[in-house]
Design a protein around this motif. Structure first.
Motif, PDB file in Angstrom:
ATOM      1  N   ASP A 147       0.834  -1.214   0.000  1.00 50.65           N
ATOM      2  CA  ASP A 147       0.000   0.000   0.000  1.00 50.65           C
ATOM      3  C   ASP A 147       0.860   1.253   0.000  1.00 50.65           C
ATOM      4  N   GLU A 148       1.884   1.274   0.852  1.00 51.50           N
ATOM      5  CA  GLU A 148       2.758   2.435   0.957  1.00 51.50           C
ATOM      6  C   GLU A 148       3.532   2.662  -0.336  1.00 51.50           C
ATOM      7  N   VAL A 149       4.077   1.600  -0.904  1.00 50.88           N
ATOM      8  CA  VAL A 149       4.864   1.721  -2.131  1.00 50.88           C
ATOM      9  C   VAL A 149       4.007   2.209  -3.286  1.00 50.88           C
ATOM     10  N   ILE A 150       2.817   1.678  -3.417  1.00 56.27           N
ATOM     11  CA  ILE A 150       1.939   2.129  -4.503  1.00 56.27           C
ATOM     12  C   ILE A 150       1.568   3.591  -4.309  1.00 56.27           C
ATOM     13  N   GLY A 151       1.272   4.000  -3.089  1.00 59.68           N
ATOM     14  CA  GLY A 151       0.957   5.402  -2.819  1.00 59.68           C
ATOM     15  C   GLY A 151       2.123   6.316  -3.138  1.00 59.68           C
ATOM     16  N   MET A 152       3.334   5.932  -2.726  1.00 57.33           N
ATOM     17  CA  MET A 152       4.517   6.755  -3.008  1.00 57.33           C
ATOM     18  C   MET A 152       4.793   6.826  -4.507  1.00 57.33           C
ATOM     19  N   THR A 153       4.633   5.702  -5.189  1.00 51.45           N
ATOM     20  CA  THR A 153       4.906   5.666  -6.625  1.00 51.45           C
ATOM     21  C   THR A 153       3.904   6.520  -7.391  1.00 51.45           C
ATOM     22  N   GLU A 154       2.650   6.472  -6.981  1.00 49.89           N
ATOM     23  CA  GLU A 154       1.629   7.282  -7.657  1.00 49.89           C
ATOM     24  C   GLU A 154       1.878   8.776  -7.472  1.00 49.89           C
ATOM     25  N   MET A 155       2.560   9.161  -6.389  1.00 46.11           N
ATOM     26  CA  MET A 155       2.868  10.576  -6.142  1.00 46.11           C
ATOM     27  C   MET A 155       4.238  10.982  -6.682  1.00 46.11           C
ATOM     28  N   ALA A 156       5.052  10.023  -7.098  1.00 54.19           N
ATOM     29  CA  ALA A 156       6.421  10.307  -7.525  1.00 54.19           C
ATOM     30  C   ALA A 156       6.445  11.051  -8.860  1.00 54.19           C
ATOM     31  N   VAL A 157       7.467  11.894  -9.010  1.00 54.43           N
ATOM     32  CA  VAL A 157       7.684  12.608 -10.262  1.00 54.43           C
ATOM     33  C   VAL A 157       9.108  12.342 -10.727  1.00 54.43           C
ATOM     34  N   ASP A 158       9.335  12.493 -12.045  1.00 54.34           N
ATOM     35  CA  ASP A 158      10.684  12.311 -12.573  1.00 54.34           C
ATOM     36  C   ASP A 158      11.469  13.605 -12.421  1.00 54.34           C
ATOM     37  N   LYS A 159      12.702  13.626 -12.919  1.00 51.47           N
ATOM     38  CA  LYS A 159      13.558  14.791 -12.720  1.00 51.47           C
ATOM     39  C   LYS A 159      13.052  16.035 -13.438  1.00 51.47           C
ATOM     40  N   SER A 160      12.088  15.870 -14.349  1.00 51.06           N
ATOM     41  CA  SER A 160      11.488  17.023 -15.038  1.00 51.06           C
ATOM     42  C   SER A 160      10.206  17.485 -14.362  1.00 51.06           C
ATOM     43  N   GLY A 161       9.816  16.811 -13.281  1.00 46.47           N
ATOM     44  CA  GLY A 161       8.599  17.178 -12.562  1.00 46.47           C
ATOM     45  C   GLY A 161       7.340  16.521 -13.102  1.00 46.47           C
ATOM     46  N   ARG A 162       7.486  15.611 -14.056  1.00 48.62           N
ATOM     47  CA  ARG A 162       6.327  14.891 -14.603  1.00 48.62           C
ATOM     48  C   ARG A 162       6.029  13.666 -13.739  1.00 48.62           C
ATOM     49  N   PRO A 163       4.754  13.290 -13.632  1.00 44.11           N
ATOM     50  CA  PRO A 163       4.421  12.087 -12.856  1.00 44.11           C
ATOM     51  C   PRO A 163       5.203  10.884 -13.385  1.00 44.11           C
ATOM     52  N   LEU A 164       5.711  10.090 -12.473  1.00 46.93           N
ATOM     53  CA  LEU A 164       6.481   8.911 -12.858  1.00 46.93           C
ATOM     54  C   LEU A 164       5.577   7.855 -13.493  1.00 46.93           C
ATOM     55  N   VAL A 165       4.356   7.745 -12.993  1.00 48.51           N
ATOM     56  CA  VAL A 165       3.401   6.776 -13.532  1.00 48.51           C
ATOM     57  C   VAL A 165       2.606   7.478 -14.631  1.00 48.51           C
ATOM     58  N   ALA A 166       2.675   6.940 -15.844  1.00 52.08           N
ATOM     59  CA  ALA A 166       1.947   7.520 -16.971  1.00 52.08           C
ATOM     60  C   ALA A 166       0.449   7.495 -16.695  1.00 52.08           C
ATOM     61  N   SER A 167      -0.251   8.455 -17.264  1.00 50.09           N
ATOM     62  CA  SER A 167      -1.687   8.594 -16.988  1.00 50.09           C
ATOM     63  C   SER A 167      -2.501   7.391 -17.444  1.00 50.09           C
ATOM     64  N   ASN A 168      -2.013   6.644 -18.415  1.00 51.07           N
ATOM     65  CA  ASN A 168      -2.765   5.468 -18.874  1.00 51.07           C
ATOM     66  C   ASN A 168      -2.179   4.152 -18.346  1.00 51.07           C
ATOM     67  N   VAL A 169      -1.500   4.238 -17.179  1.00 54.95           N
ATOM     68  CA  VAL A 169      -0.991   3.050 -16.492  1.00 54.95           C
ATOM     69  C   VAL A 169      -1.767   2.879 -15.191  1.00 54.95           C
ATOM     70  N   ILE A 170      -2.250   1.689 -14.962  1.00 53.86           N
ATOM     71  CA  ILE A 170      -3.015   1.373 -13.751  1.00 53.86           C
ATOM     72  C   ILE A 170      -2.099   0.631 -12.782  1.00 53.86           C
ATOM     73  N   MET A 171      -2.059   1.103 -11.539  1.00 54.68           N
ATOM     74  CA  MET A 171      -1.304   0.427 -10.485  1.00 54.68           C
ATOM     75  C   MET A 171      -2.270  -0.515  -9.763  1.00 54.68           C
ATOM     76  N   VAL A 172      -1.904  -1.783  -9.653  1.00 61.43           N
ATOM     77  CA  VAL A 172      -2.781  -2.779  -9.047  1.00 61.43           C
ATOM     78  C   VAL A 172      -2.067  -3.454  -7.882  1.00 61.43           C
ATOM     79  N   ASN A 173      -2.700  -3.398  -6.708  1.00 62.79           N
ATOM     80  CA  ASN A 173      -2.162  -4.074  -5.534  1.00 62.79           C
ATOM     81  C   ASN A 173      -2.934  -5.371  -5.326  1.00 62.79           C
ATOM     82  N   ASN A 174      -2.351  -6.465  -5.768  1.00 61.05           N
ATOM     83  CA  ASN A 174      -2.988  -7.775  -5.588  1.00 61.05           C
ATOM     84  C   ASN A 174      -2.660  -8.395  -4.238  1.00 61.05           C
ATOM     85  N   MET A 175      -1.791  -7.759  -3.462  1.00 64.42           N
ATOM     86  CA  MET A 175      -1.430  -8.307  -2.154  1.00 64.42           C
ATOM     87  C   MET A 175      -2.587  -8.200  -1.171  1.00 64.42           C
ATOM     88  N   CYS A 176      -3.468  -7.227  -1.378  1.00 65.02           N
ATOM     89  CA  CYS A 176      -4.565  -7.029  -0.435  1.00 65.02           C
ATOM     90  C   CYS A 176      -5.651  -8.080  -0.604  1.00 65.02           C
TER      91      CYS A 176
END
Length: 167
Positions: A48-77
């Motif tokens: 949960d924490e890693v997915i939350g951090m990754t969804e908020m992460a940005v690259d060195k240009s300030g763009r979101p690290l996760v592309a807008s058409n990429v879905i993050m799925v946590n199957n561990m829950c």
């Protein structure tokens, strides 16, 4: 929740700096086994924490690290996973490094985080599965070596110094 993430990130950053210093010290003095303080770790919480951090992460240009058409799925829950013994900072850092690497090279589709218990060997296997381009075959042998990064293609547009999986 965000304050908790900030505190966790600060602790991991300190741990990362310590790891880099220990790596440099051990390379100059000859490698020794490191003692890791093992505690009970809930992998569902880490996911949960890693997915939350990754969804908020940005690259060195300030763009979101996760592309807008990429879905993050946590199957561990979805499963009943046992607690594992380990260093929660190091486990979180490792999973975060795997997930952010997947995010860097996945332009569409999904990134899935899942785990399964191997009761026979008393282990928990964690999978990060993505629809990205993958790691070139000739680079696989180096992914756990410090300061190694893929030098071709669009890999160089991402920040980092190649410590991710070696830590």
């Amino acid at each position: 929740r965000q304050l908790s993430m900030i505190k966790g990130c600060a602790g991991r950053l300190l741990d990362l700096v310590t790891n880099i210093m220990e790596m440099a010290k051990s390379e100059s003095a000859g490698a020794k086994e490191k003692v890791v303080e093992a505690k009970p770790v809930n992998m569902m919480d880490i996911a949960d924490e890693v997915i939350g951090m990754t969804e908020m992460a940005v690259d060195k240009s300030g763009r979101p690290l996760v592309a807008s058409n990429v879905i993050m799925v946590n199957n561990m829950c979805t499963g009943d996973l046992p607690l594992v013994r380990g260093d929660p900072y190091k486990i979180t850092q490792l999973v975060y490094n795997l997930v952010t690497n997947a995010a860097k090279f996945t332009s569409s589709g999904s990134i899935q985080l899942s785990a399964r218990e191997d009761q026979e060997n008393g282990m928990l296997e964690v999978d990060v599965t993505d629809t990205g381009k993958g790691i070139p075959q000739d680079a696989l042998a180096q992914i756990f070596e410090p300061f190694q990064q893929e030098a071709n293609g669009d890999a160089r547009r991402f920040q980092g110094i190649g410590l991710g999986l070696s830590v």
